[in-house]
Design a protein around this motif. Structure first.
Motif, mmCIF file in Angstrom:
data_model
loop_
_atom_site.group_PDB
_atom_site.id
_atom_site.type_symbol
_atom_site.label_atom_id
_atom_site.label_comp_id
_atom_site.label_asym_id
_atom_site.label_seq_id
_atom_site.Cartn_x
_atom_site.Cartn_y
_atom_site.Cartn_z
ATOM 1 N N GLY A 1 0.922 -1.265 -0.114
ATOM 2 C CA GLY A 1 0.005 0.324 0.019
ATOM 3 C C GLY A 1 0.832 1.397 0.035
ATOM 4 O O GLY A 1 0.440 2.463 0.037
ATOM 5 N N LYS A 2 2.040 1.253 -0.072
ATOM 6 C CA LYS A 2 3.070 2.385 -0.128
ATOM 7 C C LYS A 2 3.673 2.493 -1.483
ATOM 8 O O LYS A 2 4.233 1.576 -2.000
ATOM 9 C CB LYS A 2 4.023 2.108 0.986
ATOM 10 N N PRO A 3 3.726 3.822 -1.735
ATOM 11 C CA PRO A 3 4.477 3.910 -3.297
ATOM 12 C C PRO A 3 5.814 3.696 -3.337
ATOM 13 O O PRO A 3 6.465 3.902 -2.292
ATOM 14 C CB PRO A 3 4.149 5.625 -3.585
ATOM 15 N N VAL A 4 6.410 3.408 -4.304
ATOM 16 C CA VAL A 4 7.970 2.797 -4.545
ATOM 17 C C VAL A 4 8.259 3.289 -6.197
ATOM 18 O O VAL A 4 7.264 3.049 -6.855
ATOM 19 C CB VAL A 4 7.991 1.190 -4.422
ATOM 20 N N SER A 5 9.627 3.617 -6.264
ATOM 21 C CA SER A 5 9.789 4.141 -7.268
ATOM 22 C C SER A 5 11.252 3.729 -7.722
ATOM 23 O O SER A 5 12.003 3.730 -6.579
ATOM 24 C CB SER A 5 9.782 5.724 -7.483
ATOM 25 N N VAL A 6 11.632 3.082 -8.661
ATOM 26 C CA VAL A 6 13.097 2.835 -9.011
ATOM 27 C C VAL A 6 13.406 3.377 -10.475
ATOM 28 O O VAL A 6 12.504 3.138 -11.447
ATOM 29 C CB VAL A 6 13.063 1.078 -8.887
ATOM 30 N N THR A 7 14.419 4.190 -10.491
ATOM 31 C CA THR A 7 14.687 4.572 -11.838
ATOM 32 C C THR A 7 16.224 4.054 -12.091
ATOM 33 O O THR A 7 17.094 3.983 -11.417
ATOM 34 C CB THR A 7 14.940 6.120 -11.856
ATOM 35 N N ILE A 8 16.406 3.450 -13.359
ATOM 36 C CA ILE A 8 17.691 2.951 -13.919
ATOM 37 C C ILE A 8 18.153 3.525 -15.007
ATOM 38 O O ILE A 8 17.293 3.495 -15.835
ATOM 39 C CB ILE A 8 17.533 1.214 -13.811
ATOM 40 N N SER A 9 19.534 4.061 -15.052
ATOM 41 C CA SER A 9 19.635 4.796 -16.255
ATOM 42 C C SER A 9 21.266 4.896 -16.456
ATOM 43 O O SER A 9 21.909 5.317 -15.367
ATOM 44 C CB SER A 9 19.534 5.954 -16.069
ATOM 45 N N LYS A 10 22.108 3.945 -17.341
ATOM 46 C CA LYS A 10 23.356 4.267 -17.698
ATOM 47 C C LYS A 10 24.137 3.713 -16.295
ATOM 48 O O LYS A 10 25.034 4.411 -16.264
ATOM 49 C CB LYS A 10 23.829 5.415 -18.106
ATOM 50 N N GLY A 11 23.779 2.565 -15.806
ATOM 51 C CA GLY A 11 24.588 2.070 -14.872
ATOM 52 C C GLY A 11 24.402 2.842 -13.361
ATOM 53 O O GLY A 11 24.908 2.531 -12.411
ATOM 54 N N HIS A 12 23.536 3.536 -13.235
ATOM 55 C CA HIS A 12 22.933 4.183 -11.961
ATOM 56 C C HIS A 12 21.631 3.859 -11.679
ATOM 57 O O HIS A 12 20.909 3.350 -12.460
ATOM 58 C CB HIS A 12 23.091 5.859 -12.194
ATOM 59 N N ALA A 13 21.464 3.786 -10.464
ATOM 60 C CA ALA A 13 19.986 3.526 -9.872
ATOM 61 C C ALA A 13 19.515 4.358 -8.850
ATOM 62 O O ALA A 13 20.419 4.856 -8.033
ATOM 63 C CB ALA A 13 19.898 2.335 -9.463
ATOM 64 N N VAL A 14 18.198 4.834 -8.555
ATOM 65 C CA VAL A 14 17.705 5.501 -7.546
ATOM 66 C C VAL A 14 16.374 4.902 -7.180
ATOM 67 O O VAL A 14 15.691 4.475 -7.881
ATOM 68 C CB VAL A 14 17.487 6.928 -8.114
ATOM 69 N N ALA A 15 16.251 4.643 -5.845
ATOM 70 C CA ALA A 15 14.884 4.085 -5.216
ATOM 71 C C ALA A 15 14.701 5.015 -4.309
ATOM 72 O O ALA A 15 15.180 5.647 -3.558
ATOM 73 C CB ALA A 15 15.458 2.724 -4.733
ATOM 74 N N LEU A 16 12.932 5.276 -4.491
ATOM 75 C CA LEU A 16 12.188 6.176 -3.396
ATOM 76 C C LEU A 16 11.278 5.276 -2.930
ATOM 77 O O LEU A 16 10.505 4.489 -3.408
ATOM 78 C CB LEU A 16 11.688 7.204 -4.140
#
Length: 146
Positions: free
Chosen positions: A72-87
């Motif tokens: 029930g909680k929002p999650v976001s993952v961004t993957i780009s050119k060898g880098h990653a960010v998770a919220l």
């Protein structure tokens, strides 16, 4: 606009901003001592060591921004050119993404959060499934971009 779409849009915007900052290399620096002996102003604390020439590599369908709800909680993952960010859970974690399918995620969270720092991401039927060390599993879909 329904609530889920509003949450998705907010996370896409936050993920985009965070990804840009992460990819731009903002927010870090060398450990430095202001004065005295080794590490004197502007001198790194440790001697330079050669870094590997191979940079983290990702490709394929995992590249991009992914959003969803876990428990029930929002999650976001961004993957780009060898880098990653998770919220997730009000935490921002960033680091590297290596491989293609699976993609190995190795992240660091500035506030000490550890639930989403090591994981494996696979694309499956248009979704990104991230299994984090410790058991958390996120099933995300590609973020809509305006």
């Amino acid at each position: 606009m329904n609530a889920l779409r509003l949450v998705r849009t907010g996370f896409v915007a936050a993920a985009g901003v965070t990804a840009v900052l992460a990819l731009a290399g903002c927010g870090g620096g060398r450990d430095q001592r202001p004065s005295g002996g080794p590490g004197e102003a502007g001198t790194p604390l440790s001697s330079p060591t050669p870094s590997p020439t191979a940079s983290p590599v990702t490709s394929g369908e995992a590249e991009g921004s992914w959003v969803g709800l876990t428990d029930g909680k929002p999650v976001s993952v961004t993957i780009s050119k060898g880098h990653a960010v998770a919220l997730a859970d009000a935490h921002v974690c960033q680091g590297t993404a290596r491989g293609t399918n699976p993609v190995t995620l190795t992240l660091t969270c500035g506030d000490g959060y550890t639930a989403r720092t090591e994981g494996s991401a696979r694309t499956d039927k248009g979704k990104l499934v991230v299994t984090w060390t410790g058991g958390t599993k996120d099933t995300l879909r590609r973020a809509d971009t305006p």
